[in-house]
Scaffold this motif. Structure first.
Motif, PDB file in Angstrom:
ATOM      1  N   ASN A 215       0.808  -1.222   0.000  1.00 26.86           N
ATOM      2  CA  ASN A 215       0.000   0.000   0.000  1.00 26.86           C
ATOM      3  C   ASN A 215       0.842   1.272   0.000  1.00 26.86           C
ATOM      4  N   SER A 216       1.999   1.256   0.670  1.00 28.34           N
ATOM      5  CA  SER A 216       2.797   2.470   0.813  1.00 28.34           C
ATOM      6  C   SER A 216       3.329   2.979  -0.519  1.00 28.34           C
ATOM      7  N   ILE A 217       3.559   2.085  -1.480  1.00 26.17           N
ATOM      8  CA  ILE A 217       4.070   2.502  -2.787  1.00 26.17           C
ATOM      9  C   ILE A 217       3.050   2.226  -3.895  1.00 26.17           C
ATOM     10  N   ASN A 218       1.858   1.784  -3.503  1.00 26.06           N
ATOM     11  CA  ASN A 218       0.753   1.536  -4.435  1.00 26.06           C
ATOM     12  C   ASN A 218       1.195   0.632  -5.598  1.00 26.06           C
ATOM     13  N   THR A 219       1.849  -0.470  -5.246  1.00 26.72           N
ATOM     14  CA  THR A 219       2.359  -1.400  -6.247  1.00 26.72           C
ATOM     15  C   THR A 219       1.963  -2.825  -5.876  1.00 26.72           C
ATOM     16  N   ALA A 220       1.538  -3.588  -6.896  1.00 23.64           N
ATOM     17  CA  ALA A 220       1.151  -4.986  -6.683  1.00 23.64           C
ATOM     18  C   ALA A 220       2.221  -5.904  -7.263  1.00 23.64           C
ATOM     19  N   PHE A 221       2.524  -6.961  -6.535  1.00 24.42           N
ATOM     20  CA  PHE A 221       3.504  -7.955  -6.982  1.00 24.42           C
ATOM     21  C   PHE A 221       2.806  -9.300  -7.133  1.00 24.42           C
ATOM     22  N   ASN A 222       3.046  -9.958  -8.256  1.00 25.47           N
ATOM     23  CA  ASN A 222       2.425 -11.249  -8.528  1.00 25.47           C
ATOM     24  C   ASN A 222       3.070 -12.359  -7.706  1.00 25.47           C
ATOM     25  N   LEU A 223       2.241 -13.306  -7.303  1.00 30.30           N
ATOM     26  CA  LEU A 223       2.709 -14.535  -6.661  1.00 30.30           C
ATOM     27  C   LEU A 223       2.758 -15.606  -7.746  1.00 30.30           C
ATOM     28  N   ALA A 224       3.930 -16.108  -8.042  1.00 30.62           N
ATOM     29  CA  ALA A 224       4.108 -17.071  -9.129  1.00 30.62           C
ATOM     30  C   ALA A 224       3.582 -18.440  -8.713  1.00 30.62           C
ATOM     31  N   LEU A 225       2.525 -18.875  -9.382  1.00 33.75           N
ATOM     32  CA  LEU A 225       1.902 -20.155  -9.058  1.00 33.75           C
ATOM     33  C   LEU A 225       2.291 -21.189 -10.121  1.00 33.75           C
ATOM     34  N   ASP A 226       3.538 -21.598 -10.072  1.00 28.00           N
ATOM     35  CA  ASP A 226       4.068 -22.543 -11.049  1.00 28.00           C
ATOM     36  C   ASP A 226       4.038 -23.954 -10.468  1.00 28.00           C
ATOM     37  N   SER A 227       3.538 -24.890 -11.253  1.00 29.29           N
ATOM     38  CA  SER A 227       3.529 -26.289 -10.844  1.00 29.29           C
ATOM     39  C   SER A 227       4.893 -26.898 -11.106  1.00 29.29           C
ATOM     40  N   GLU A 228       5.348 -27.731 -10.179  1.00 34.54           N
ATOM     41  CA  GLU A 228       6.642 -28.378 -10.317  1.00 34.54           C
ATOM     42  C   GLU A 228       6.500 -29.858 -10.649  1.00 34.54           C
ATOM     43  N   SER A 229       5.320 -30.254 -11.085  1.00 38.87           N
ATOM     44  CA  SER A 229       5.095 -31.647 -11.449  1.00 38.87           C
ATOM     45  C   SER A 229       4.413 -31.703 -12.810  1.00 38.87           C
ATOM     46  N   ASP A 230       4.057 -32.906 -13.246  1.00 38.11           N
ATOM     47  CA  ASP A 230       3.370 -33.077 -14.526  1.00 38.11           C
ATOM     48  C   ASP A 230       1.902 -32.689 -14.453  1.00 38.11           C
ATOM     49  N   TYR A 231       1.417 -32.421 -13.243  1.00 38.33           N
ATOM     50  CA  TYR A 231       0.009 -32.080 -13.065  1.00 38.33           C
ATOM     51  C   TYR A 231      -0.126 -30.592 -12.761  1.00 38.33           C
ATOM     52  N   SER A 232      -1.285 -30.031 -13.055  1.00 41.48           N
ATOM     53  CA  SER A 232      -1.511 -28.614 -12.837  1.00 41.48           C
ATOM     54  C   SER A 232      -3.006 -28.350 -12.711  1.00 41.48           C
TER      55      SER A 232
END
Length: 333
Positions: A215-232
């Protein structure tokens, strides 16, 4: 006996429906109705069975002041009790009823195994929509039946220990949840002494977003939701597969005043994917994403957070892995 004859007649009518209805969806619906009728027939035929009556009129050791039948019939809709003898010779009392699990209506089936001549029983297998559940889910369900029930306040004089234990356990049911068709969901998370925000919702032009907004810098950062297996849980466009929902919460695993961010995607029954991110204020000072991934895993139906421990159930035999968060990483116990 008249009621039993009516149920049998009803099952014959449903059976004839299965032969005449051509649509597959209608056949499935009719089969479900037929199965329900069959359960009611068995329930009616065994309603006076001594083993069934002993379970319905009994109490669990943890809740000695509450009759099982009253608690279960109050918590579930369309409750059904029946008795049968298993191929192993065990005496089984099976309860079936409908309830909400992770905000989805499920058909729960719970078995009690009765020991003949000893006047005791134990809780056996649990299924949601015919999918076997693990021991942790069974424990959560029992707590929900008794500790969220009106009986808790009226009949149990000392539940402080049980309630404290229940509140310290955080499962997906306690997470914030987002699903397609809903507006973006924003809720607080505490990072380095400041209240920031987690945002869940639709991304553009497609896919979903899981972000932390500083909120202090009004910036959003993405959370990387990467699968590490053959399933997703995602399709090729980054959209959630049917039946999956997005969950997130902040949890201070190491009690340093700064939350770790836990994100999960789950269908609520057999597949759960989860990610844990830690906050790095130094990265933020350099303009980089301060949310660093520290753990990824997959589970059957749920994850449990308690203090510095992450517990992950898997399989249908009550198995689970436990991880301790220490020095910025999760270590298997």
């Amino acid at each position: 006996m008249l009621e039993l004859k009516r149920l049998i007649l009803g099952s014959l009518v449903i059976g004839s429906m299965l032969l005449t209805v051509g649509c597959e969806e209608a056949k499935e619906t009719a089969q479900k109705v037929a199965n329900d009728v069959e359960e009611k027939i068995q329930a009616e035929a065994t309603k006076d069975n001594e083993f069934l009556l002993s379970v319905k009129g009994g109490q669990l050791n943890s809740y000695p002041d509450i009759i099982i039948e009253e608690a279960f019939n109050s918590f579930f809709s369309s409750p059904t009790w029946k008795y049968f003898e298993a191929e192993t010779g065990e005496h089984v009392v099976e309860f079936t009823g409908y309830c909400f699990y992770m905000e989805k209506k499920v058909k729960a089936k719970l078995q009690f195994l009765v020991v003949e001549g000893v006047d005791s029983f134990e809780i056996g297998a649990l299924e949601f929509n015919d999918v076997p559940q693990n021991e942790l889910t069974k424990i959560e369900l029992i707590k929900a039946i008794y500790e969220d029930n009106v009986f808790t306040n009226e009949d149990v004089t000392d539940t402080s220990v049980n309630n404290t234990e229940s509140e310290s356990l955080i499962s997906l049911q306690n997470f914030e949840r987002w699903n397609y068709g809903e507006p973006d969901k924003t809720f607080p998370v505490f990072l380095d002494g400041a209240q920031e925000s987690i945002v869940l919702g639709l991304d553009t032009p497609n896919g979903i977003k899981a972000q932390v907004h500083i909120n202090s810098i009004n910036t959003a950062f993405n959370l990387a939701l990467d699968s590490e297996s053959d399933y997703s849980p995602f399709d090729e466009f980054g959209e959630l597969l049917p039946g999956f929902e997005l969950y997130a919460t902040g949890h201070d695993f190491d009690s340093d005043g700064t939350d770790e961010v836990v994100v999960a995607i789950s269908d609520g029954l057999v597949e759960t994917y989860y990610w844990v991110f830690s906050y790095n204020f130094v990265a933020l000072e350099y303009g980089d994403n301060p949310l660093e991934p520290v753990f990824y895993g997959e589970a059957q139906s749920d994850i449990i957070l308690e203090g510095n421990t992450l517990t992950v159930p898997y399989g249908s035999q009550g198995l689970f892995d436990s991880y301790i968060y220490s020095n910025g990483e999760f270590i298997m116990q």
